[in-house]
Write a protein that holds these residues in place. Structure first.
Motif, short mmCIF file in Angstrom:
data_model
loop_
_atom_site.label_atom_id
_atom_site.label_comp_id
_atom_site.label_asym_id
_atom_site.label_seq_id
_atom_site.Cartn_x
_atom_site.Cartn_y
_atom_site.Cartn_z
N THR A 195 4.26 -7.98 -31.51
CA THR A 195 5.42 -7.70 -32.34
C THR A 195 5.47 -6.22 -32.70
N GLY A 196 6.62 -5.79 -33.21
CA GLY A 196 6.78 -4.41 -33.63
C GLY A 196 8.13 -3.88 -33.19
N GLY A 197 8.33 -2.60 -33.39
CA GLY A 197 9.58 -1.97 -32.98
C GLY A 197 10.73 -2.26 -33.91
N ILE A 198 11.88 -1.71 -33.58
CA ILE A 198 13.08 -1.89 -34.41
C ILE A 198 13.63 -3.31 -34.22
N ASP A 199 14.22 -3.83 -35.27
CA ASP A 199 14.85 -5.15 -35.23
C ASP A 199 16.32 -4.94 -34.88
N ALA A 200 16.69 -5.14 -33.62
CA ALA A 200 18.06 -4.91 -33.15
C ALA A 200 18.69 -6.22 -32.74
N GLN A 201 19.92 -6.46 -33.20
CA GLN A 201 20.61 -7.69 -32.82
C GLN A 201 21.07 -7.63 -31.37
N ARG A 202 21.50 -6.45 -30.89
CA ARG A 202 21.92 -6.27 -29.51
C ARG A 202 21.33 -4.96 -28.97
N VAL A 203 21.09 -4.94 -27.66
CA VAL A 203 20.56 -3.74 -27.00
C VAL A 203 21.44 -3.43 -25.79
N ALA A 204 21.92 -2.19 -25.72
CA ALA A 204 22.73 -1.72 -24.60
C ALA A 204 21.92 -0.74 -23.76
N VAL A 205 21.81 -1.01 -22.47
CA VAL A 205 21.12 -0.09 -21.54
C VAL A 205 22.17 0.56 -20.65
N LEU A 206 22.18 1.90 -20.65
CA LEU A 206 23.24 2.63 -19.95
C LEU A 206 22.87 3.12 -18.56
N ASP A 207 21.58 3.35 -18.29
CA ASP A 207 21.22 3.92 -16.99
C ASP A 207 19.74 3.67 -16.68
N LEU A 208 19.38 3.87 -15.42
CA LEU A 208 17.99 3.87 -14.98
C LEU A 208 17.54 5.31 -14.75
N SER A 209 16.26 5.59 -14.97
CA SER A 209 15.75 6.92 -14.69
C SER A 209 15.62 7.10 -13.18
N PRO A 210 15.81 8.32 -12.67
CA PRO A 210 15.60 8.55 -11.24
C PRO A 210 14.19 8.19 -10.80
N GLU A 211 13.20 8.42 -11.70
CA GLU A 211 11.80 8.20 -11.35
C GLU A 211 11.45 6.74 -11.13
N THR A 212 12.28 5.83 -11.62
CA THR A 212 11.95 4.40 -11.50
C THR A 212 12.39 3.82 -10.16
N ALA B 52 0.83 -1.20 0.00
CA ALA B 52 0.00 0.00 0.00
C ALA B 52 0.86 1.26 0.00
N GLU B 53 1.92 1.25 0.82
CA GLU B 53 2.78 2.42 0.89
C GLU B 53 3.56 2.61 -0.40
N GLY B 54 4.01 1.51 -0.99
CA GLY B 54 4.73 1.60 -2.26
C GLY B 54 3.87 2.19 -3.36
N GLN B 55 2.59 1.83 -3.38
CA GLN B 55 1.70 2.36 -4.40
C GLN B 55 1.39 3.83 -4.14
N ARG B 56 1.26 4.22 -2.89
CA ARG B 56 1.08 5.63 -2.56
C ARG B 56 2.30 6.45 -3.01
N GLU B 57 3.48 5.89 -2.81
CA GLU B 57 4.71 6.58 -3.20
C GLU B 57 4.79 6.77 -4.71
N ILE B 58 4.34 5.77 -5.47
CA ILE B 58 4.33 5.92 -6.92
C ILE B 58 3.44 7.08 -7.33
N LEU B 59 2.26 7.18 -6.74
CA LEU B 59 1.37 8.29 -7.07
C LEU B 59 2.01 9.62 -6.69
N ALA B 60 2.65 9.66 -5.53
CA ALA B 60 3.31 10.90 -5.10
C ALA B 60 4.38 11.32 -6.09
N GLY B 61 5.06 10.32 -6.66
CA GLY B 61 6.09 10.63 -7.65
C GLY B 61 5.54 11.31 -8.89
N TYR B 62 4.27 11.11 -9.17
CA TYR B 62 3.62 11.76 -10.30
C TYR B 62 2.88 13.03 -9.90
#
Length: 427
Positions: free
Chosen positions: A295-312, A103-113
């Motif tokens: 299905t959909g989106g770009i057809d990528a052989q490899r995907v590199a993720v560099l960071d997480l957003s602060p909001e997540t 419950a608190e985690g869900q309240r915090e998500i709303l507060a973030g928005y």
């Protein structure tokens, strides 16, 4: 860690090509946020909706976990209208198992928005307690948030958008807000139990039961354009949701942005996060689908993720569909917030941890080096800031002629190597 220098040495000579910046051009119908209060007031003042909100009623208004444009404002406007009719609104988090299924985690998500009591002007009642409200057409028990179930009315606030794991006439929107959002952890788990293969059936199956047995008054869904901006707001009476939502979904599909090249060797995603997509990075853009049922989106052989957003807040769900990531991402991961969502939806791939490299440069290099059957001297690389904001992206030199000949692309910079600092990180 003796292995780290060896790993770095394996990729240190891998060529990273020059890149150039382009602006992608998409249609941009848009509602000025300043006009939203008048639009919602006008919509809900129609007799069809206003007559359902009577003095003294306690009315639950749903708010979800997605990064919906203007969500705090639209939620406040709905609450203001309810109060203007002499009724008593309250907000319920309608987000299934998100927020760590607490419950608190869900309240915090709303507060973030920005959805906090001081702003929306009414209580936020967050609870994971559910109540059985009926049985669906296949004989399954259907549960929703207890506070909403016991209210005199429920108004659905949500966004209509293509889903990231299945296709059907009802994807992310009103039906799903009822079936999974209001279902909390328990209801979401029941609805997901048969997997995404059956989700196109189960979302309306559970949703129709809720329409029949819970005090749903109407919905106020929004649609967004390719720039994450509100472009349409409608009011839909409870009895019309079944017929109207599929048309809204088709319209939402028409506004979806995309990467205007069909394939690449390596896709670089600067940030992923729940504020960009329930999957961290929207597979409708990145092609990183967690199931074979969409299905959909770009057809990528490899995907590199560099960071997480602060909001997540450390929720790196979706990372498992990348090929490599940085130590910076690994150190931010909050597994306790990642795992409940994955377990509930029965798809575990998104919370797996890919190859972890020390720096941005090494992460990109390991993706290029591990590609098969490509031109390593001129690899096709696409870089996006995230899966939500796609107006300005970067392409490698191999795309230069294609970009020059695409009227939907405007070249914004010269070719240049990515600016890595002495530690190999982008700045």
């Amino acid at each position: 860690m003796r292995e780290r220098p060896l790993v770095a040495d394996l990729v240190k000579d891998t060529f990273v090509p020059k890149m150039f910046r382009v602006r992608q051009k998409f249609p941009r119908p848009r509602i000025d946020p300043a006009d939203i209060p008048d639009i919602i007031r006008s919509l809900l003042s129609e007799e069809k909706f206003a007559s359902r909100v009577k003095p003294g009623m306690r009315i639950a208004i749903t708010a979800g976990s997605r990064g919906v444009a203007n969500v705090a404002l639209t939620t406040k406007c709905i609450a203001d209208f309810v109060k203007s009719r002499g009724a008593h609104p309250f907000i319920v988090p309608a987000m299934g198992s998100h927020g760590g299924a607490t419950a608190e985690g869900q309240r915090e998500i709303l507060a973030g928005y920005g959805i906090v009591e001081e702003y929306v002007g009414c209580p936020i009642i967050s609870s994971m307690e559910v109540k059985k409200i009926g049985v669906n057409d296949e004989g399954g028990d259907v549960y929703i948030d207890k506070n909403a179930a016991e209210a005199d009315g429920i108004i659905l606030g949500c966004r209509v958008k293509p889903h990231t794991a299945f296709r059907g006439p009802y994807e992310s929107g009103l039906m799903k807000m009822m079936a999974i959002g209001l279902g909390k952890q328990y209801g979401a788990e029941v609805c997901h139990a048969e997997g995404f293969k059956n989700m196109a059936k189960n979302v309306p199956l559970f949703g129709r039961c809720i329409l029949k047995n819970a005090p749903i008054l109407f919905g106020v869904p929004t649609i967004e354009n390719a720039f994450d901006e509100t472009c349409k707001i409608v009011a839909v009476a409870a009895e019309d949701i079944d017929a109207v939502e599929p048309e809204l979904l088709k319209e939402a599909f028409s506004y979806m942005p995309r990467i205007l090249v069909d394939s690449c060797d390596v896709l670089i995603v600067d940030q992923i996060g729940k504020n960009f997509s329930g999957d961290g990075m929207d597979p409708n853009i990145t092609g990183t689908f967690c199931t074979p049922y969409a299905t959909g989106g770009i057809d990528a052989q490899r995907v590199a993720v560099l960071d997480l957003s602060p909001e997540t807040h450390g929720n790196g769900i979706g990372l498992g569909y990348s090929s490599a990531t940085t130590k910076r991402v690994f150190d931010q991961l909050d597994l306790a917030s990642m795992y409940p969502n994955a377990i509930t939806c029965t798809v575990l791939g998104g919370v797996r941890i890919p190859i972890v490299m020390e720096s941005d440069k090494e992460t990109i290099q390991v993706c290029i080096k591990s590609c098969n059957e490509i031109d390593k001297s001129n690899p096709r690389v696409v870089r996006i800031p995230n899966s939500l904001h796609l107006e300005h992206i970067m392409l490698s030199e191999s795309y230069l002629e294609e970009a020059k000949n695409n009227p939907q692309m405007e070249i914004e910079s010269e070719l240049e190597y990515l600016p890595f600092d002495e530690d190999g990180n982008l700045w």
